[in-house]
Design a protein around this motif. Structure first.
Motif, PDB file in Angstrom:
ATOM      1  N   GLU A   1       1.429  -0.879   0.020  1.00 49.39           N
ATOM      2  CA  GLU A   1      -0.039   0.084  -0.414  1.00 49.39           C
ATOM      3  C   GLU A   1       0.758   1.153   0.154  1.00 49.39           C
ATOM      4  OE1 GLU A   1      -3.677   1.972   2.896  1.00 49.39           O
ATOM      5  OE2 GLU A   1      -2.725   0.475   3.685  1.00 49.39           O
ATOM      6  N   GLY A   2       2.212   1.607   0.648  1.00 47.98           N
ATOM      7  CA  GLY A   2       3.180   2.730   0.554  1.00 47.98           C
ATOM      8  C   GLY A   2       2.921   2.835  -0.723  1.00 47.98           C
ATOM      9  N   ALA A   3       3.585   1.920  -1.520  1.00 52.35           N
ATOM     10  CA  ALA A   3       4.856   1.774  -2.612  1.00 52.35           C
ATOM     11  C   ALA A   3       2.908   2.683  -3.512  1.00 52.35           C
ATOM     12  CB  ALA A   3       5.223   0.453  -2.673  1.00 52.35           C
ATOM     13  N   PHE A   4       2.058   1.333  -3.484  1.00 54.70           N
ATOM     14  CA  PHE A   4       1.393   2.348  -4.182  1.00 54.70           C
ATOM     15  C   PHE A   4       0.899   3.712  -4.001  1.00 54.70           C
ATOM     16  CE2 PHE A   4      -3.755   3.146  -4.679  1.00 54.70           C
ATOM     17  CZ  PHE A   4      -4.017   2.992  -6.153  1.00 54.70           C
ATOM     18  N   TYR A   5       0.924   4.398  -3.103  1.00 55.45           N
ATOM     19  CA  TYR A   5       1.005   6.035  -2.526  1.00 55.45           C
ATOM     20  C   TYR A   5       1.946   6.457  -2.523  1.00 55.45           C
ATOM     21  CZ  TYR A   5      -3.832   4.668  -0.390  1.00 55.45           C
ATOM     22  OH  TYR A   5      -5.407   4.155  -0.139  1.00 55.45           O
ATOM     23  N   GLY A   6       3.455   5.638  -2.817  1.00 52.15           N
ATOM     24  CA  GLY A   6       4.362   6.478  -3.135  1.00 52.15           C
ATOM     25  C   GLY A   6       4.593   6.738  -4.366  1.00 52.15           C
ATOM     26  N   GLU A   7       3.714   5.574  -5.572  1.00 51.37           N
ATOM     27  CA  GLU A   7       4.059   5.765  -7.399  1.00 51.37           C
ATOM     28  C   GLU A   7       5.181   4.168  -7.119  1.00 51.37           C
ATOM     29  OE1 GLU A   7       2.333   9.212  -9.410  1.00 51.37           O
ATOM     30  OE2 GLU A   7      -0.128   8.652  -8.350  1.00 51.37           O
ATOM     31  N   VAL A   8       5.597   4.088  -6.403  1.00 49.04           N
ATOM     32  CA  VAL A   8       7.008   3.654  -7.681  1.00 49.04           C
ATOM     33  C   VAL A   8       6.427   1.694  -6.907  1.00 49.04           C
ATOM     34  CG1 VAL A   8       8.232   4.765  -5.910  1.00 49.04           C
ATOM     35  CG2 VAL A   8       7.915   3.037  -4.459  1.00 49.04           C
ATOM     36  N   ASP A   9       6.920   0.635  -7.796  1.00 49.11           N
ATOM     37  CA  ASP A   9       6.962  -0.293  -7.480  1.00 49.11           C
ATOM     38  C   ASP A   9       6.563  -1.201  -7.127  1.00 49.11           C
ATOM     39  OD1 ASP A   9       6.330  -0.157 -10.870  1.00 49.11           O
ATOM     40  OD2 ASP A   9       8.108  -0.141 -11.575  1.00 49.11           O
ATOM     41  N   SER A  10       6.389  -2.082  -6.909  1.00 51.42           N
ATOM     42  CA  SER A  10       7.137  -3.296  -5.555  1.00 51.42           C
ATOM     43  C   SER A  10       7.056  -4.528  -5.633  1.00 51.42           C
ATOM     44  CB  SER A  10       5.510  -2.931  -4.268  1.00 51.42           C
ATOM     45  OG  SER A  10       4.089  -3.716  -5.310  1.00 51.42           O
ATOM     46  N   LEU A  11       7.784  -5.314  -4.840  1.00 57.69           N
ATOM     47  CA  LEU A  11       7.567  -7.263  -4.352  1.00 57.69           C
ATOM     48  C   LEU A  11       7.059  -7.350  -3.261  1.00 57.69           C
ATOM     49  CD1 LEU A  11       9.299  -9.756  -5.885  1.00 57.69           C
ATOM     50  CD2 LEU A  11      10.699  -9.019  -5.246  1.00 57.69           C
ATOM     51  N   LEU A  12       6.315  -8.686  -3.599  1.00 61.75           N
ATOM     52  CA  LEU A  12       5.758  -8.530  -2.472  1.00 61.75           C
ATOM     53  C   LEU A  12       6.229 -10.524  -2.781  1.00 61.75           C
ATOM     54  CD1 LEU A  12       2.953  -9.038  -0.595  1.00 61.75           C
ATOM     55  CD2 LEU A  12       2.208 -10.879  -1.714  1.00 61.75           C
ATOM     56  N   VAL A  13       7.449 -10.756  -1.669  1.00 64.54           N
ATOM     57  CA  VAL A  13       7.496 -12.147  -1.004  1.00 64.54           C
ATOM     58  C   VAL A  13       7.119 -12.954   0.091  1.00 64.54           C
ATOM     59  CG1 VAL A  13      10.410 -11.362  -1.695  1.00 64.54           C
ATOM     60  CG2 VAL A  13       9.288 -11.323   0.509  1.00 64.54           C
TER      61      VAL A  13
END
Length: 360
Positions: A232-244
């Motif tokens: 969610e933090g990546a979403f609001y920061g508009e950056v990509d994310s990797l879930l492990v």
């Protein structure tokens, strides 16, 4: 990355540690659990850094100081400097310092990490509501935090003192399982006072601001195990994310994720940093990834090995197993089917049988 609804995990022809300049890594559930390194974490991070990726450790856990966290990572085999560690204690201390004059007293309900971060901002930690605090700050204090500390916070807040929280994670992963986190402790004080804290940690902007200020990342990749903080933090920061899948979030929760909780990439563990990511392709209303095909049939999520799918439209026949392909590819395909079906909402379809086929 924009905030438009993601309907499937993304693919990447480039290895992730080459496509991004900085990994913003959560700690608990990603690098270690209960203080012990998670399988493949140490060697994966060392390899990513050797190839030029900058590593920064971004944690909502406010208990320990950056020096202590860096020492711990170094002991695990990942040489780390304190400046590579960003904590919610630092973020909340900056938030308080932006609102109070230097030298203000702050009642601390938590561990040494909060005290060090407050001093760094010119604030004075105190221990009692009778010490005339100008603010109360609450952070994870470990399993031995005395119940009376919550009373001290409540006394001060009842007098009108502003209340801050490092984060509101309800749980924290440990070696023995999932334990109550700072969010659970915040709830105790909220019930006693009826007040609402200002919160600094992930997924909120103060933590993102602190991270960018301290790392200078230009192409960051958030790496985490929690949908409701890391992703969610990546979403609001508009950056990509990797879930492990080494911490709090399991495969069933991922399938039900609403848009703000949907990661850019999904992988089993930190080895995902060292590889590209397979593309999920749509074909005849179904979604294919690796050796798997997923879709919705009769209001149920179904998953079938590709070689079986050709003979059985809809992919519901028996005979497939995790041996038919990488289970995480199957999960990626299922995510595409579930998220597409849900659109901007939450997928309510039963995916239990499909997940059982791949052991997730």
């Amino acid at each position: 990355m924009s905030r438009q609804s993601r309907t499937r995990p993304a693919g990447s022809e480039r290895r992730l540690h080459e496509a991004y300049d900085t990994a913003l890594l959560d700690l608990d559930g990603v690098v270690y659990a209960g203080g012990l390194a998670i399988d493949h974490a140490v060697e994966s991070l060392l390899a990513a850094r050797a190839d030029g990726m900058h590593l920064a450790y971004v944690t909502n856990n406010a208990l320990r100081t950056p020096d202590a966290v860096a020492a711990h990572l170094t002991e695990l085999g990942i040489p780390t400097e304190a400046g590579e560690v960003i904590t919610s204690a630092q973020a909340v201390a900056r938030l308080i310092a932006d609102q109070l004059p230097e030298g203000s007293r702050v009642l601390v309900i938590g561990g040494e990490g909060l005290r060090v971060a407050l001093r760094e901002r010119g604030l004075v930690p105190v221990e009692s509501a009778d010490d005339d605090p100008a603010a109360v700050v609450q952070g994870y204090g470990g399993p031995d935090l005395a119940w009376g500390r919550f009373a001290e916070a409540s006394y001060a807040i009842a007098r009108g003192v502003p209340w801050f929280a490092s984060n509101t994670d309800l749980t924290i992963p440990g070696a023995r399982g999932i334990a109550p986190g700072n969010g659970a402790a915040v709830e105790v004080v909220r019930i006693a006072t009826g007040a609402e804290p200002q919160v600094a940690g992930k997924p909120l902007p103060p933590m993102h601001r602190e991270t960018i200020l301290r790392t200078g990342a230009e192409r960051p990749l958030v790496v985490g195990d929690r949908l409701d903080t890391d992703i969610e933090g990546a979403f609001y920061g508009e950056v990509d994310s990797l879930l492990v899948l080494t911490g709090v979030t399991d495969a069933a929760q991922l399938l039900r994720a609403e848009p703000k909780y949907r990661p850019t990439y999904v992988d089993r563990d930190l080895r995902g940093l060292l590889t590209g990511q397979p593309e999920v392709r749509e074909h005849d209303g179904f979604f294919e990834c690796g050796g798997w095909r997923a879709g919705v049939v009769d209001d149920e999520l179904v998953l079938t090995p590709l070689q079986e799918s050709a003979a059985v439209p809809g992919g519901s026949a028996a005979g497939g197993s995790a041996a038919d392909g990488d289970p995480v590819d199957g999960l990626r395909a299922l995510c595409a089917a579930a998220w597409t079906h849900a659109g901007d909402g939450v997928c309510a379809l039963d995916g239990g049988k499909a997940l059982a086929r791949i052991g997730l």
